[in-house]
Design an enzyme around this catalytic site. Structure first.
Site, PDB file in Angstrom:
ATOM      1  N   ASP A 458      -3.329  15.398 -45.181  1.00 34.62           N
ATOM      2  CA  ASP A 458      -4.398  15.393 -46.173  1.00 34.62           C
ATOM      3  C   ASP A 458      -4.004  15.577 -47.398  1.00 34.62           C
ATOM      4  OD1 ASP A 458      -3.881  18.067 -45.649  1.00 34.62           O
ATOM      5  OD2 ASP A 458      -6.098  18.596 -45.290  1.00 34.62           O
ATOM      6  N   CYS A 459      -2.679  16.190 -47.826  1.00 36.36           N
ATOM      7  CA  CYS A 459      -2.242  16.413 -48.987  1.00 36.36           C
ATOM      8  C   CYS A 459      -1.874  14.995 -49.631  1.00 36.36           C
ATOM      9  CB  CYS A 459      -1.408  17.430 -49.179  1.00 36.36           C
ATOM     10  SG  CYS A 459      -1.774  18.945 -48.615  1.00 36.36           S
TER      11      CYS A 459
END
Ligand code: LAN
Length: 729
Positions: A458-459
């Protein structure tokens, strides 16, 4: 009797624990590496003035003027940005305290202590101040995290920290903490990690520690329990722990260690049955009791393997391999390591192996600084070496959602933020990645900064999304060429699990049944990667955006991952309509993501029963005052629980974002949420800190102080875009 010369206590004994002058603390930003410095010298302090960000971190007044009272939500975003802009750091990112867990500073202080690293008086003073401020007011103990009840884990380790930095045992707050520890049964009733650290210090004997055999690292990769399959945090902690356990290494015995032996236990130290207390754990610490499988394995290791079968040659081979993996971890991160837990433990490994004064120890000690933070209460240890990339991406997206990115007023700020993401993109895979079980990371972003270098799906998603959004807005430079965007997408596409959805750092490498080997006791769901609503959503929504710009790139794979994630979102909805959040509190957070996933393929309130149920879940939990308020208890209990202190702006923002994304047809509840967010905004544009926002492993909470800016502004901005003519008064 060994010598008592240990520079770390010597220095703290000399200090009188005087107050530090809070105006002398500075946070230094070196390309996203954030470290704190205390300027004792007047000249140095005059030459390097405190920045607004420093002042804000330290709770000092920024002297910001009152801004015109917002009439519309978009005015509130502008006011928020006016304040938030002041907090942007020179490299373009936002920093913050990332506290919450109460077991991190102990690792750092113990690593300092055993390596005889001097602890300057100003650090010792601020650590003491912080721990005093975080002691539970009723019983003086510490919990697993700042909002938790006192545990043996929190109390025994933080009490030990205070003693090692020079606090006297007869200070009233120490007496109170000790009484609480004794009431809980004393340090013999701590969980595995506490027993480990106290044995390294020589306060406990190694016999009290359940086995952490490095031999496990010799298992061939095909074995279902082989450690490369574990969740990365577990395997990295187990790695360095196993080396030290195997050596049964203990630091030099000193007066304070001898004193701690008398202070931490209810029984006389000499008569403690160390072996017999191995599985003794206080009720309150025992969030995840050990399984029969683990107990059996431990029994076998203790009674059969260790005494009869653990041949010297195997031990040597295992220690050598573990030592090599520690070196690879250190090399891949320039000693920053995955998180401060394994960073502290790796420091000890290097000290045992390479000795005092070695480069590895010196570099580790320097790098431990990256995780330390100072706030108004004192010095703490962050959960990672910062939240830089993550918060910067959300800051960019908040402005984008509000439609303000083209406004020249915010362009310099966003251009700097883009520059930061440019600089922090990971450009190459790890050296010998397969040997140390690392996966592809080229083109990725990590959670904090590039040096730490761990890609999280998700980063990567939030990073690439922010870059695409800004670079396709007129007025912004193209800092990343297409190839660098494709690199990010290629990495993102490696994250899909066979079951369809995405995990955090790596695709799942082992089954959930492996939780039966969870030895940490204080956390749940730690052994392997799981599928997460939050991470999966971030991945598919970023891919959707990407496909709008590059419709022909890896189309089929993108389609496949979207289908997989949507099926997962649908099957993981709870009967009540919400979704369980793993990385922030809790159903409110994950329901926002799930509804974003559904909306990304056009499934909204009117046409999807899943989206409708999700919205209804949120609406049913809206409070009288228009806000939402969930307690961290939801994460522990797996059921929606309200926070006793009333509505929270961050949760209200999540709920509002969710409802707007899902196209909830009635504006009224949304407006009430927006009104609460606006009412809570201060005249200078900021929002104040409320209850803790984040979580990991079901039981431990962690702060995300920038969420009160990024998600509030995103919610206000989305509202303004959807209902441009609405005033909310
Ligand atoms: C984090 C912080 C960020 C977080 C998100 C990106 C928000 C999430 O969506 C994916 C998981 C991730 C990367 C995450 C995982 C666990 C971390 C690293 C933490 C919560 C910060 C601290 C925590 C770490 C495990 C703390 C050390 C504790 C151990 C049990 C080893």
């Amino acid at each position: 009797r060994k010598s008592d010369v240990n520079p770390s206590i010597e220095s703290s004994k000399r200090q009188k624990m005087r107050e530090t002058d809070i105006t002398r603390w500075r946070c230094l930003d070196e390309k996203g590496r954030l470290t704190w410095h205390y300027l004792e010298n007047d000249e140095a302090a005059a030459e390097w003035p405190q920045s607004d960000a420093d002042k804000w971190y330290l709770g000092l007044d920024l002297g910001m003027p009152e801004l015109p009272k917002p009439e519309k939500p978009l005015d509130a975003v502008r006011n928020g940005l006016t304040f938030f802009e002041k907090l942007q750091l020179p490299s373009g990112e936002w920093g913050c305290e990332y506290g919450g867990p109460m077991f991190l500073m102990p690792g750092v202080v113990f690593a300092w202590y055993v390596t005889k690293t001097p602890i300057p008086w100003y650090k010792a003073t601020e650590i003491k101040n912080y721990l005093r401020a975080r002691a539970n007011p009723d019983d003086g103990g510490w919990g697993l995290h700042i909002e938790g009840e006192s545990t043996v884990f929190g109390t025994s380790l933080n009490y030990t920290v205070l003693r090692l930095i020079g606090v006297d045992a007869d200070e009233p707050f120490m007496i109170k903490a000790r009484a609480t520890l004794h009431k809980l049964g004393g340090a013999v009733r701590g969980p595995h990690w506490a027993k480990f650290w106290l044995s390294v210090l020589g306060v406990c004997k190694w016999d009290i520690v359940n086995p952490v055999p490095p031999e496990v690292w010799l298992l061939p990769d095909w074995v279902p329990i082989a450690p490369w399959r574990w969740w990365i945090h577990m395997r990295q902690v187990f790695l360095s722990m196993s080396y030290t356990w195997s050596k049964k290494w203990t630091c030099e015995e000193t007066d304070v260690i001898r004193a701690l032996r008398q202070e931490l236990f209810v029984e006389p130290w000499e008569s403690i049955d160390w072996v017999g207390n191995r599985n003794n754990i206080a009720e309150i610490d025992n969030y995840h009791p050990k399984s029969w499988l683990l107990n059996t394995a431990n029994w076998f290791l203790v009674n059969i393997w260790n005494p009869y079968l653990r041949a010297e040659a195997i031990v040597e081979k295992a220690e050598a391999w573990v030592s090599k993996l520690v070196d690879m971890e250190d090399e891949n991160t320039d000693f920053a390591d995955l998180a401060p837990v394994n960073a502290a433990m790796n420091t000890v490994v290097c000290y045992i192996r390479d000795g005092p004064g070695s480069y590895t120890v010196r570099r580790h000690v320097e790098r431990l600084e990256d995780a330390l933070w100072v706030n108004k209460d004192g010095m703490l240890c962050n959960g990672t070496n910062g939240v830089q990339n993550w918060d910067t991406a959300f800051a960019i997206q908040a402005v984008m959602e509000a439609g303000l990115a083209e406004d020249p007023r915010w362009r310099p700020m966003l251009t700097k933020a883009l520059g930061f993401l440019d600089d922090q993109q990971i450009r190459e895979d790890c050296k010998d990645a397969e040997v140390c079980y690392r996966s592809r990371r080229k083109g990725a972003w990590g959670f904090s900064n590039k040096v730490q270098g761990y890609a999280v799906c998700d980063c990567v998603a939030e990073g690439v999304r922010s870059v695409i959004l800004l670079q396709s807005t007129p007025g912004y430079p193209k800092r990343l060429d297409d190839q660098r965007i494709f690199d990010a997408i290629d990495t993102l596409l490696t994250y899909q699990n066979s079951s369809g959805a995405c995990s955090s750092y790596e695709p799942t490498r082992g089954g959930e049944w492996m939780e039966a080997l969870n030895a940490a006791e204080v956390f749940g769901k730690i052994m392997v990667e799981y599928e997460y609503v939050e991470c999966s959503t971030a991945v598919i929504t970023a891919l959707s955006l990407f496909s709008q710009h590059w419709p022909d790139y890896r189309t089929d794979e993108i389609k496949r991952i979207k289908t997989g994630v949507l099926a997962f979102i649908k099957r993981s909805q709870y009967p009540h309509g919400g979704w369980y959040g793993s990385w922030a509190i809790c159903f409110t957070y994950a329901t926002m993501f799930a509804l974003e996933s559904l909306a990304s393929v056009g499934e909204t309130y009117e046409n999807s029963s899943y989206a409708k149920k999700g919205c209804d879940f949120l609406i049913a939990r809206q409070r009288e005052d228009g806000g939402w308020s969930e307690s961290y208890r939801s994460c522990e209990r797996d059921e929606y629980t309200e926070h006793p202190s009333g509505s929270q702006v961050v949760m209200t923002a999540w709920a509002v974002i969710a409802l707007i994304r899902a196209d909830y047809p009635d504006i009224e509840p949304i407006k009430r949420g927006i009104k609460l967010i606006m009412d809570r905004q201060q005249p200078n544009g900021e929002w104040l800190q409320e209850a803790i926002e984040g979580v990991f492993n079901k039981s431990c909470m962690i702060s995300y102080p920038n969420y009160k800016f990024t998600f509030t502004m995103k919610a206000l901005g989305m509202f303004a875009k959807k209902y441009p003519n609405e005033t909310v008064v």
